[in-house]
Design a protein around this motif. Structure first.
Motif, PDB file in Angstrom:
ATOM      1  N   GLY A 199      -7.787 -17.521  59.072  1.00  0.00           N
ATOM      2  CA  GLY A 199      -6.510 -18.186  58.923  1.00  0.00           C
ATOM      3  C   GLY A 199      -6.583 -19.660  59.262  1.00  0.00           C
ATOM      4  N   VAL A 200      -5.430 -20.297  59.210  1.00  0.00           N
ATOM      5  CA  VAL A 200      -5.316 -21.719  59.514  1.00  0.00           C
ATOM      6  C   VAL A 200      -5.013 -21.928  60.994  1.00  0.00           C
ATOM      7  N   ASN A 201      -4.073 -21.158  61.499  1.00  0.00           N
ATOM      8  CA  ASN A 201      -3.544 -21.339  62.845  1.00  0.00           C
ATOM      9  C   ASN A 201      -4.213 -20.393  63.847  1.00  0.00           C
ATOM     10  N   PRO A 202      -4.047 -20.635  65.146  1.00  0.00           N
ATOM     11  CA  PRO A 202      -4.569 -19.693  66.139  1.00  0.00           C
ATOM     12  C   PRO A 202      -4.070 -18.278  65.864  1.00  0.00           C
ATOM     13  N   HIS A 203      -4.972 -17.314  65.990  1.00  0.00           N
ATOM     14  CA  HIS A 203      -4.663 -15.899  65.773  1.00  0.00           C
ATOM     15  C   HIS A 203      -4.089 -15.654  64.377  1.00  0.00           C
ATOM     16  N   ALA A 204      -4.504 -16.494  63.418  1.00  0.00           N
ATOM     17  CA  ALA A 204      -4.009 -16.390  62.036  1.00  0.00           C
ATOM     18  C   ALA A 204      -2.489 -16.408  61.999  1.00  0.00           C
ATOM     19  N   GLY A 205      -1.902 -17.206  62.879  1.00  0.00           N
ATOM     20  CA  GLY A 205      -0.463 -17.381  62.883  1.00  0.00           C
ATOM     21  C   GLY A 205       0.304 -16.401  63.738  1.00  0.00           C
ATOM     22  N   GLU A 206      -0.355 -15.343  64.208  1.00  0.00           N
ATOM     23  CA  GLU A 206       0.291 -14.332  65.059  1.00  0.00           C
ATOM     24  C   GLU A 206       1.625 -13.875  64.459  1.00  0.00           C
ATOM     25  N   GLY A 207       1.527 -13.447  63.171  1.00  0.00           N
ATOM     26  CA  GLY A 207       2.720 -12.920  62.514  1.00  0.00           C
ATOM     27  C   GLY A 207       3.822 -13.939  62.322  1.00  0.00           C
ATOM     28  N   GLY A 208       3.473 -15.202  62.255  1.00  0.00           N
ATOM     29  CA  GLY A 208       4.457 -16.246  62.057  1.00  0.00           C
ATOM     30  C   GLY A 208       4.853 -16.981  63.311  1.00  0.00           C
TER      31      GLY A 208
END
Length: 321
Positions: A199-208
């Motif tokens: 993903g782009v963000n930490p933890h692939a965005g953590e569900g948004g």
């Protein structure tokens, strides 16, 4: 018949000519391919004398790049940058013409290239331009062995600021990267590749919770890839991506998400494979090491690994098919 591999000599003032000669003379390379060194013979002779090497038996595609006295070992000069790109472009064009089956490039020096007034952000976009393609079609995939398994990490964005990279990460770009990885692996004998995407963000965005980039840009690309019959999973958090076993390659969104992992797990053993273009092109992931140029101390193992990854597996597959 053994495949033909062009070895571009890189920056003439660094260790490129030395490791190119060492690789061309290495028995492991001779068992895999017919190597030809692409560069200025005068530069090669200078490095050979300084490092106790010989040009005997080495096939050379001669280029007139530097005038007598113009080579300055260990120094950054515009003429050296021009020479590095001339060797690489000559090798790529020869491969496009069918004279070589693959190209491997020794390290360049980006400061020298920019000193020559040339816009350059790495070999992937350079190879794409030489092949007549948009620069974004050239994609970098780092390759190395770690704990008995082959690790391949492709980059959706590369040498640009994080702010610009975020704008470049789109559904279409992620999908193009995944497709290029699958096509490149098929060329070297890995059919029906399994791909894990970060993903782009930490933890692939953590569900948004940490951003919506994954849901808006990455996940839709993966869904379309699956509809096209590709085996792809994710998006996963970049910090755990490479730990996931059973995958033939990984796709990351940002430069450091791939490079940090590769250089920690395999220092000086990483080969950079350019994918998404008609030319099988690889380069070593280490620098030009100006501080030890002309001393005979440069290790050429990364060059051997780069060549092996380009033609070694393909030969093994051909032998068993």
């Amino acid at each position: 018949m053994l495949p033909r591999v062009a070895i571009a000599t890189g920056d003439p003032a660094g260790i490129g000519p030395e490791i190119a000669l060492k690789a061309a003379r290495d028995p492991a390379v001779a068992a895999l391919c017919r190597p030809t060194v692409v560069g200025d013979r005068g530069v090669l002779e200078t490095h050979a004398r300084a490092c106790g090497l010989s040009l005997d038996g080495v096939s050379i595609l001669q280029r007139e790049q530097l005038r007598p006295g113009q080579l300055k070992l260990g120094q950054v000069e515009a003429a050296h940058g021009l020479a590095a790109l001339d060797s690489a472009e000559t090798a790529v064009r020869a491969a496009l013409a069918g004279d070589f089956d693959a190209v491997v490039a020794a390290p360049h020096n980006e400061t020298a290239i920019h000193a020559a007034g040339i816009e350059f952000d790495g070999y992937p976009s350079f190879v794409a331009r030489v092949a007549g393609l948009p620069p974004e079609d050239g994609i970098l995939m780092l390759c190395f062995e770690h704990q008995g398994r082959e690790v391949r990490i492709a980059h959706t964005t590369l040498h640009t600021s994080v702010a610009k990279a975020l704008a470049l990460i789109t559904k279409d770009r992620v999908l193009r990267t995944v497709k290029a990885v699958c096509a490149a692996l098929a060329k070297i004998g890995v059919e029906r590749a399994r791909i894990a995407v970060g993903g782009v963000n930490p933890h692939a965005g953590e569900g948004g919770l940490f951003g919506g980039d994954e849901a808006e840009r990455v996940a839709p690309a993966l869904e379309e890839a699956r509809r096209a019959g590709l085996s792809v999973d994710g998006p996963f958090g970049a910090d755990t991506l490479i730990q996931k076993k059973g995958y033939d390659a990984y796709v990351v969104m940002l430069h450091d998400q791939g490079h940090v992992a590769a250089k920690l797990l395999a220092p000086n053993r990483v080969a950079g494979l350019t994918i998404g273009t008609p030319v099988l092109f690889s380069s070593v992931a280490h620098g030009s090491a100006m501080d030890i140029a002309g001393q005979g101390r440069a290790e050429h193992h990364a060059m051997v690994e780069a060549i092996t990854r380009l033609v070694g597996r393909r030969r093994r597959v051909a032998a068993t098919s």
